[in-house]
Write a protein that holds these residues in place. Structure first.
Motif, mmCIF file in Angstrom:
data_model
loop_
_atom_site.group_PDB
_atom_site.id
_atom_site.type_symbol
_atom_site.label_atom_id
_atom_site.label_comp_id
_atom_site.label_asym_id
_atom_site.label_seq_id
_atom_site.Cartn_x
_atom_site.Cartn_y
_atom_site.Cartn_z
ATOM 1 N N PHE A 45 -10.940 91.976 5.521
ATOM 2 C CA PHE A 45 -11.580 93.228 5.913
ATOM 3 C C PHE A 45 -12.844 92.959 6.722
ATOM 4 C CE2 PHE A 45 -14.576 96.707 5.046
ATOM 5 C CZ PHE A 45 -13.835 97.770 5.545
ATOM 6 N N ILE A 46 -13.666 92.015 6.282
ATOM 7 C CA ILE A 46 -14.902 91.681 6.992
ATOM 8 C C ILE A 46 -14.590 91.072 8.349
ATOM 9 C CG2 ILE A 46 -16.927 90.181 6.958
ATOM 10 C CD1 ILE A 46 -17.057 90.624 3.947
ATOM 11 N N LYS A 47 -13.567 90.218 8.424
ATOM 12 C CA LYS A 47 -13.195 89.583 9.694
ATOM 13 C C LYS A 47 -12.731 90.612 10.712
ATOM 14 C CE LYS A 47 -11.904 85.012 8.045
ATOM 15 N NZ LYS A 47 -10.795 84.065 7.869
ATOM 16 N N VAL A 48 -12.106 91.667 10.246
ATOM 17 C CA VAL A 48 -11.598 92.697 11.153
ATOM 18 C C VAL A 48 -12.696 93.700 11.506
ATOM 19 C CG1 VAL A 48 -9.983 94.633 11.357
ATOM 20 C CG2 VAL A 48 -9.220 92.471 10.366
ATOM 21 N N MET A 49 -13.462 94.130 10.513
ATOM 22 C CA MET A 49 -14.434 95.196 10.737
ATOM 23 C C MET A 49 -15.716 94.726 11.429
ATOM 24 S SD MET A 49 -12.981 97.894 9.997
ATOM 25 C CE MET A 49 -14.338 99.001 10.189
ATOM 26 N N ALA A 109 -19.517 95.613 15.696
ATOM 27 C CA ALA A 109 -20.367 95.070 16.765
ATOM 28 C C ALA A 109 -20.046 95.738 18.097
ATOM 29 C CB ALA A 109 -20.189 93.564 16.866
ATOM 30 N N PHE A 110 -18.775 95.933 18.377
ATOM 31 C CA PHE A 110 -18.368 96.596 19.622
ATOM 32 C C PHE A 110 -18.855 98.046 19.645
ATOM 33 C CE2 PHE A 110 -15.325 99.135 22.058
ATOM 34 C CZ PHE A 110 -15.454 98.530 23.297
ATOM 35 N N ALA A 111 -18.713 98.747 18.533
ATOM 36 C CA ALA A 111 -19.159 100.141 18.462
ATOM 37 C C ALA A 111 -20.674 100.231 18.653
ATOM 38 C CB ALA A 111 -18.749 100.753 17.128
#
Length: 92
Positions: free
Chosen positions: A4-8, A13-15
């Motif tokens: 979950f952390i690797k995906v979010m 960061a992009f958002a």
């Protein structure tokens, strides 16, 4: 949890970067440039003036103002005696 952390983390960061870019890219206000003015070129002497269009100012910027026509020529304003001798300067 690690997945979950690797995906979010990249998504967050992009958002955050996108929101920062959008919020700081406000429309530009007037940048102080004046519209083109009616200036004159000496043709062939200062007492024989031909009207031209130029982006100029009477504020000395140490760069001579040139007409926007091709070929460009040094632009002046007329003085009280109707001679085109008042120096104009490029707007920077």
């Amino acid at each position: 949890m690690k997945t979950f952390i690797k995906v979010m983390l990249p998504v967050a960061a992009f958002a955050l970067a996108s929101a920062g870019a959008v919020s700081t890219n406000a429309p530009k206000k007037a940048d102080g440039k004046k519209p083109p003015i009616a200036a004159f070129v000496q043709n062939p002497s200062s007492t024989s003036c031909t009207p031209v269009t130029a982006n100029c100012s009477e504020t000395n910027t140490h760069v001579n103002c040139m007409s926007i026509e091709i070929p460009a020529k040094r632009a002046f304003l007329k003085d009280a005696s109707n001679a085109c001798v008042v120096e104009l300067w490029r707007i920077q």
